[in-house]
Design a protein around this motif. Structure first.
Motif, PDB file in Angstrom:
ATOM      1  N   LEU A   1      -2.304  -3.468   9.847  1.00  0.00           N
ATOM      2  CA  LEU A   1      -1.023  -2.908  10.267  1.00  0.00           C
ATOM      3  C   LEU A   1      -0.035  -3.061   9.124  1.00  0.00           C
ATOM      4  O   LEU A   1       0.030  -4.121   8.484  1.00  0.00           O
ATOM      5  N   VAL A   2       0.726  -2.007   8.851  1.00  0.00           N
ATOM      6  CA  VAL A   2       1.707  -2.052   7.762  1.00  0.00           C
ATOM      7  C   VAL A   2       3.090  -1.690   8.282  1.00  0.00           C
ATOM      8  O   VAL A   2       3.230  -1.062   9.329  1.00  0.00           O
ATOM      9  N   ARG A   3       4.093  -2.094   7.514  1.00  0.00           N
ATOM     10  CA  ARG A   3       5.465  -1.672   7.803  1.00  0.00           C
ATOM     11  C   ARG A   3       5.983  -0.904   6.594  1.00  0.00           C
ATOM     12  O   ARG A   3       5.591  -1.173   5.451  1.00  0.00           O
ATOM     13  N   ILE A   4       6.861   0.062   6.826  1.00  0.00           N
ATOM     14  CA  ILE A   4       7.398   0.873   5.744  1.00  0.00           C
ATOM     15  C   ILE A   4       8.555   0.128   5.091  1.00  0.00           C
ATOM     16  O   ILE A   4       9.548  -0.194   5.739  1.00  0.00           O
ATOM     17  N   ASP A   5       8.414  -0.124   3.794  1.00  0.00           N
ATOM     18  CA  ASP A   5       9.451  -0.823   3.040  1.00  0.00           C
ATOM     19  C   ASP A   5      10.343   0.135   2.255  1.00  0.00           C
ATOM     20  O   ASP A   5      11.492  -0.188   1.953  1.00  0.00           O
ATOM     21  N   ALA A   6       9.787   1.306   1.883  1.00  0.00           N
ATOM     22  CA  ALA A   6      10.581   2.249   1.096  1.00  0.00           C
ATOM     23  C   ALA A   6       9.996   3.651   1.226  1.00  0.00           C
ATOM     24  O   ALA A   6       8.784   3.817   1.385  1.00  0.00           O
ATOM     25  N   ARG A   7      10.879   4.633   1.185  1.00  0.00           N
ATOM     26  CA  ARG A   7      10.460   6.030   1.141  1.00  0.00           C
ATOM     27  C   ARG A   7      10.515   6.478  -0.314  1.00  0.00           C
ATOM     28  O   ARG A   7      11.562   6.409  -0.955  1.00  0.00           O
ATOM     29  N   ILE A   8       9.377   6.911  -0.849  1.00  0.00           N
ATOM     30  CA  ILE A   8       9.331   7.335  -2.243  1.00  0.00           C
ATOM     31  C   ILE A   8       9.778   8.785  -2.377  1.00  0.00           C
ATOM     32  O   ILE A   8      10.462   9.145  -3.323  1.00  0.00           O
TER      33      ILE A   8
ATOM     34  N   ILE B   1       0.857  -1.189   0.000  1.00  0.00           N
ATOM     35  CA  ILE B   1       0.000   0.000   0.000  1.00  0.00           C
ATOM     36  C   ILE B   1       0.892   1.237   0.000  1.00  0.00           C
ATOM     37  O   ILE B   1       1.810   1.351   0.816  1.00  0.00           O
ATOM     38  N   ILE B   2       0.614   2.161  -0.912  1.00  0.00           N
ATOM     39  CA  ILE B   2       1.337   3.430  -0.969  1.00  0.00           C
ATOM     40  C   ILE B   2       0.482   4.503  -0.314  1.00  0.00           C
ATOM     41  O   ILE B   2      -0.718   4.599  -0.573  1.00  0.00           O
ATOM     42  N   GLY B   3       1.096   5.285   0.549  1.00  0.00           N
ATOM     43  CA  GLY B   3       0.347   6.323   1.234  1.00  0.00           C
ATOM     44  C   GLY B   3       1.250   7.411   1.771  1.00  0.00           C
ATOM     45  O   GLY B   3       2.477   7.352   1.643  1.00  0.00           O
ATOM     46  N   VAL B   4       0.632   8.423   2.371  1.00  0.00           N
ATOM     47  CA  VAL B   4       1.370   9.532   2.983  1.00  0.00           C
ATOM     48  C   VAL B   4       1.476   9.265   4.478  1.00  0.00           C
ATOM     49  O   VAL B   4       0.478   8.998   5.150  1.00  0.00           O
ATOM     50  N   LEU B   5       2.710   9.324   4.980  1.00  0.00           N
ATOM     51  CA  LEU B   5       2.968   9.045   6.390  1.00  0.00           C
ATOM     52  C   LEU B   5       2.616  10.252   7.247  1.00  0.00           C
ATOM     53  O   LEU B   5       2.967  11.391   6.907  1.00  0.00           O
ATOM     54  N   HIS B   6       1.916   9.993   8.364  1.00  0.00           N
ATOM     55  CA  HIS B   6       1.593  11.038   9.330  1.00  0.00           C
ATOM     56  C   HIS B   6       1.974  10.555  10.727  1.00  0.00           C
ATOM     57  O   HIS B   6       1.989   9.348  10.990  1.00  0.00           O
ATOM     58  N   GLU B   7       2.269  11.507  11.576  1.00  0.00           N
ATOM     59  CA  GLU B   7       2.605  11.164  12.962  1.00  0.00           C
ATOM     60  C   GLU B   7       1.959  12.179  13.895  1.00  0.00           C
ATOM     61  O   GLU B   7       2.159  13.392  13.742  1.00  0.00           O
ATOM     62  N   LYS B   8       1.174  11.684  14.842  1.00  0.00           N
ATOM     63  CA  LYS B   8       0.519  12.540  15.834  1.00  0.00           C
ATOM     64  C   LYS B   8       0.685  11.925  17.215  1.00  0.00           C
ATOM     65  O   LYS B   8       0.323  10.761  17.423  1.00  0.00           O
TER      66      LYS B   8
ATOM     67  N   ASP C   1       6.018  12.247   4.274  1.00  0.00           N
ATOM     68  CA  ASP C   1       6.656  11.507   3.192  1.00  0.00           C
ATOM     69  C   ASP C   1       5.671  10.537   2.540  1.00  0.00           C
ATOM     70  O   ASP C   1       4.775  10.003   3.200  1.00  0.00           O
ATOM     71  N   VAL C   2       5.855  10.308   1.251  1.00  0.00           N
ATOM     72  CA  VAL C   2       5.114   9.258   0.553  1.00  0.00           C
ATOM     73  C   VAL C   2       5.921   7.973   0.701  1.00  0.00           C
ATOM     74  O   VAL C   2       7.126   7.954   0.423  1.00  0.00           O
ATOM     75  N   VAL C   3       5.275   6.917   1.182  1.00  0.00           N
ATOM     76  CA  VAL C   3       5.994   5.685   1.482  1.00  0.00           C
ATOM     77  C   VAL C   3       5.308   4.478   0.850  1.00  0.00           C
ATOM     78  O   VAL C   3       4.102   4.478   0.607  1.00  0.00           O
ATOM     79  N   LEU C   4       6.125   3.461   0.591  1.00  0.00           N
ATOM     80  CA  LEU C   4       5.629   2.165   0.141  1.00  0.00           C
ATOM     81  C   LEU C   4       5.621   1.248   1.352  1.00  0.00           C
ATOM     82  O   LEU C   4       6.643   1.091   2.029  1.00  0.00           O
ATOM     83  N   THR C   5       4.480   0.650   1.651  1.00  0.00           N
ATOM     84  CA  THR C   5       4.369  -0.212   2.823  1.00  0.00           C
ATOM     85  C   THR C   5       3.920  -1.613   2.415  1.00  0.00           C
ATOM     86  O   THR C   5       3.360  -1.808   1.331  1.00  0.00           O
ATOM     87  N   LYS C   6       4.173  -2.539   3.297  1.00  0.00           N
ATOM     88  CA  LYS C   6       3.706  -3.916   3.114  1.00  0.00           C
ATOM     89  C   LYS C   6       2.836  -4.284   4.307  1.00  0.00           C
ATOM     90  O   LYS C   6       3.165  -3.957   5.454  1.00  0.00           O
TER      91      LYS C   6
ATOM     92  N   LEU D   1       1.599   8.144  -7.708  1.00  0.00           N
ATOM     93  CA  LEU D   1       0.259   7.914  -8.244  1.00  0.00           C
ATOM     94  C   LEU D   1       0.258   6.772  -9.254  1.00  0.00           C
ATOM     95  O   LEU D   1      -0.686   5.984  -9.307  1.00  0.00           O
ATOM     96  N   ILE D   2       1.310   6.675 -10.053  1.00  0.00           N
ATOM     97  CA  ILE D   2       1.413   5.572 -11.016  1.00  0.00           C
ATOM     98  C   ILE D   2       1.483   4.243 -10.280  1.00  0.00           C
ATOM     99  O   ILE D   2       0.798   3.276 -10.630  1.00  0.00           O
ATOM    100  N   ALA D   3       2.313   4.199  -9.228  1.00  0.00           N
ATOM    101  CA  ALA D   3       2.454   2.962  -8.470  1.00  0.00           C
ATOM    102  C   ALA D   3       1.171   2.619  -7.729  1.00  0.00           C
ATOM    103  O   ALA D   3       0.747   1.458  -7.693  1.00  0.00           O
ATOM    104  N   ALA D   4       0.518   3.620  -7.130  1.00  0.00           N
ATOM    105  CA  ALA D   4      -0.716   3.372  -6.385  1.00  0.00           C
ATOM    106  C   ALA D   4      -1.825   2.883  -7.301  1.00  0.00           C
ATOM    107  O   ALA D   4      -2.637   2.038  -6.918  1.00  0.00           O
ATOM    108  N   GLY D   5      -1.860   3.395  -8.522  1.00  0.00           N
ATOM    109  CA  GLY D   5      -2.878   2.981  -9.476  1.00  0.00           C
ATOM    110  C   GLY D   5      -2.519   1.732 -10.241  1.00  0.00           C
ATOM    111  O   GLY D   5      -3.294   1.272 -11.075  1.00  0.00           O
ATOM    112  N   LYS D   6      -1.321   1.190  -9.943  1.00  0.00           N
ATOM    113  CA  LYS D   6      -0.833  -0.024 -10.624  1.00  0.00           C
ATOM    114  C   LYS D   6      -0.882   0.150 -12.142  1.00  0.00           C
ATOM    115  O   LYS D   6      -1.290  -0.750 -12.888  1.00  0.00           O
TER     116      LYS D   6
END
Length: 200
Positions: free
Chosen positions: A115-122, A62-69, A99-104, A135-140
């Motif tokens: 629950l996901v883990r961060i595999d890469a920072r895009i 899953i690709i998404g934007v990381l947030h921390e609160k 950051d936009v991140v790739l998670t598994k 967006l290309i990766a998220a839309g496959k």
């Protein structure tokens, strides 16, 4: 019945069979399925079913934007059909808030909560190329094409103003736009011209 998960309807999961018929599973009978998953379901009455098992996961990454609160990290997926605010497991690749991140997926919903883990920072959405890649990766979307298609694209002639005799050539004017240098579509553009009497 083999089905594809299509979304939520009034808190229940809507699924579509291969013949186009739609069915509904309550959250208790859905086993934490996500949009796009292909599942095997059993009819329990009318259009109601329960999930027997997952055949194919549509979103192991899953690709998404990381947030921390308040020390809690989560992602907002770029795919709008997915749950918003998915928890991030400690560890993994380092990334910062925004950051936009790739998670598994490390744990599915029916295993105790998604629950996901961060595999890469895009990268960051402030970078145009990064936003486009995300967006290309998220839309496959496909990024490779047959040689014949690329040859046809290379053979296309660039657009020429002479192709349209009714088009007015204003390239000699200095023109301003809010769009970035690499934009392909300009919404609004403004030019200034000095007129008699010092008017613009």
């Amino acid at each position: 019945i083999r089905m594809t998960v299509r979304g939520l309807v009034h808190g229940a999961v809507r699924m579509e069979a291969e013949d186009g018929e739609t069915y509904i599973a309550s959250k208790e009978n859905a086993r934490g399925m996500l949009w796009g998953d292909i599942v095997l379901a059993e009819r329990i009455g009318g259009d109601r079913v329960r999930i027997v098992r997952v055949l194919e996961r549509a979103h192991e990454h899953i690709i998404g934007v990381l947030h921390e609160k308040r020390g809690v990290r989560f992602i907002i997926p770029l795919e709008r059909h997915l749950p918003q605010g998915i928890a991030v497991r400690p560890g993994g690749v380092k990334a910062q808030d925004g950051d936009v991140v790739l998670t598994k997926v490390a744990r599915w919903e029916n295993e105790g909560g998604l629950l996901v883990r961060i595999d890469a920072r895009i990268g960051s959405f402030s970078q145009t190329s990064c936003a486009l890649d995300a967006l290309i990766a998220a839309g496959k979307l496909r990024t490779t094409f047959p040689r014949e298609a690329l040859q046809q694209a290379d053979g296309c002639r660039p657009a020429c103003i002479a192709d349209d005799p009714d088009r007015l050539d204003l390239r000699q004017w200095i023109t301003f736009t809010i769009d970035g240098r690499d934009a392909k579509d300009f919404d609004d553009a403004v030019s200034l011209e000095m007129m008699d009497g010092g008017r613009m």
